[in-house]
Design an enzyme around this catalytic site. Structure first.
Site, PDB file in Angstrom:
ATOM      1  N   LEU A 238       7.154   1.266   2.469  1.00 16.59           N
ATOM      2  CA  LEU A 238       6.345   0.121   2.044  1.00 16.59           C
ATOM      3  C   LEU A 238       6.054   0.216   0.543  1.00 16.59           C
ATOM      4  O   LEU A 238       5.894   1.316   0.011  1.00 16.59           O
ATOM      5  CB  LEU A 238       5.035   0.084   2.836  1.00 16.59           C
ATOM      6  N   HIS A 239       5.928  -0.942  -0.112  1.00 15.93           N
ATOM      7  CA  HIS A 239       5.816  -0.954  -1.568  1.00 15.93           C
ATOM      8  C   HIS A 239       4.681  -1.876  -2.051  1.00 15.93           C
ATOM      9  O   HIS A 239       4.922  -2.934  -2.645  1.00 15.93           O
ATOM     10  CB  HIS A 239       7.184  -1.332  -2.161  1.00 15.93           C
ATOM     11  N   PRO A 240       3.441  -1.425  -1.806  1.00 14.81           N
ATOM     12  CA  PRO A 240       2.273  -2.275  -2.118  1.00 14.81           C
ATOM     13  C   PRO A 240       2.127  -2.613  -3.595  1.00 14.81           C
ATOM     14  O   PRO A 240       1.852  -3.780  -3.938  1.00 14.81           O
ATOM     15  CB  PRO A 240       1.097  -1.410  -1.641  1.00 14.81           C
TER      16      PRO A 240
END
Ligand code: RIB
Ligand code: CA
Length: 320
Positions: A238-240
């Site tokens: 995931l790449h917030p």
């Protein structure tokens, strides 16, 4: 666009910086370092090394900020990113060194010298921004826009069921920032889970590009891949912070947003740092419970949906 990134530089924080550097319309004015993901001094080194890896060593000042939360004990996420925050890659020390000026003063000076000009991306706990606005409240109006990665949109957190890491680490600072009158756009963990995953196939495609930046990405992302495999049984990540950066760089990524009242719980135990996000689906609060009175005006634009495929393309293209 003139941009400051406030970052607890480790893992995806680095990729967000790369996205900003790759965008032709962006002048990255400074990186300011806040407590968060890993040991504070490591984060400063990670920021400096990321700039060097992108061929920008010596071009963008890095300012060290507040090394711990305002009122709570420090908390890190080394279990996700490795002890050094870079998947324990043991990168060499960058040539560039941090500036002598404090990050809080750098933010205030840049914003006050350029009213209406500077956009700030806050992708760490909000300690630096909270103290900056406490010291110089006029930055709330002088800043063009404040983009925040943090909190949840009434969904599951990533530290507790109720709270996301950046807000959980320093809830008091988060509360100060949301009450200060900034022009806020919020990218939540809820949106991150829904729309920022680089699948195993996406990551393999990045690795196969074999560019210096794709190698940097693959190396730095390795601990997050391992964490994901161990916890979720797949190697997607995931790449917030990258998602927040991509949204601020290109509004057309955003497919739905809502003006909301966002409040941060500082008194709770189980609900420490819960971000309450108002919703048009709810009845008016004075009708639901007259004791609550009329709700305040919206204080943030909450990003509700994005074009996820486009986000993955944008991130991949920045590594070519
Ligand atoms: O919850 C996600 C946030 O905390 C991101 O900013 C990431 O850096 C993390 O540890
Ligand atoms: Ca971060």
């Amino acid at each position: 666009m003139r941009l400051i990134i406030d970052t607890d530089t480790a893992g995806d924080d680095c990729f967000s910086v790369l996205l900003a550097l790759a965008h032709p319309g962006v002048k990255l004015e400074a990186l300011t370092i806040c407590n968060g993901n890993v040991a504070f001094e490591r984060q400063v080194e990670n920021a400096l090394y990321t700039l060097e890896a992108a061929g920008q060593g010596g071009n963008i000042p890095v300012y060290a900020g507040i090394p711990k939360p305002l009122m709570r004990p420090p908390l890190d996420a080394a279990y996700v990113f490795g002890l050094d925050g870079m998947s324990d890659a043991n990168f060499p020390q960058a040539k560039q060194r941090p500036e002598a000026k404090h990050a809080v003063d750098a933010i205030i000076d840049l914003v006050m010298a350029n009213p209406g000009e500077i956009t700030l991306l806050a992708q760490a706990p909000l300690t630096n921004i909270g103290l900056a606005v406490a010291k110089e409240p006029r930055i709330a109006q002088a800043l063009k826009a404040l983009w925040i990665m943090g909190g949840t949109d009434n969904g599951l957190g990533n530290v507790t069921p109720a709270a996301e890491f950046n807000f959980y680490v320093d809830p008091e600072a988060a509360r100060m920032v949301f009450q200060a009158g900034f022009n806020i756009s919020l990218v939540t963990w809820t949106l991150t889970v829904a729309s920022s995953e680089m699948s195993e196939a996406d990551l393999a495609a990045v690795e196969a590009m074999e560019t210096p930046l794709s190698r940097f990405f693959t190396t730095v992302n390795a601990a997050a891949v391992a964490f994901s495999r161990a916890r979720y049984g797949h190697g997607g990540t995931l790449h917030p912070d990258s998602l927040a950066c991509a949204c601020l760089l290109d509004d057309s990524l955003i497919t739905a947003s809502e003006a909301c009242v966002v409040e941060i719980e500082t008194g709770g135990g189980l609900t420490r740092a819960y971000s309450s996000v108002s919703s048009s689906l709810l009845p008016d609060q004075e009708e639901a419970d007259p004791a609550l009175g009329v709700a305040g005006a919206p204080n943030a634009r909450v990003i509700k949906a994005v074009d996820s495929a486009k986000f993955r393309r944008v991130l991949t293209d920045a590594l070519r």
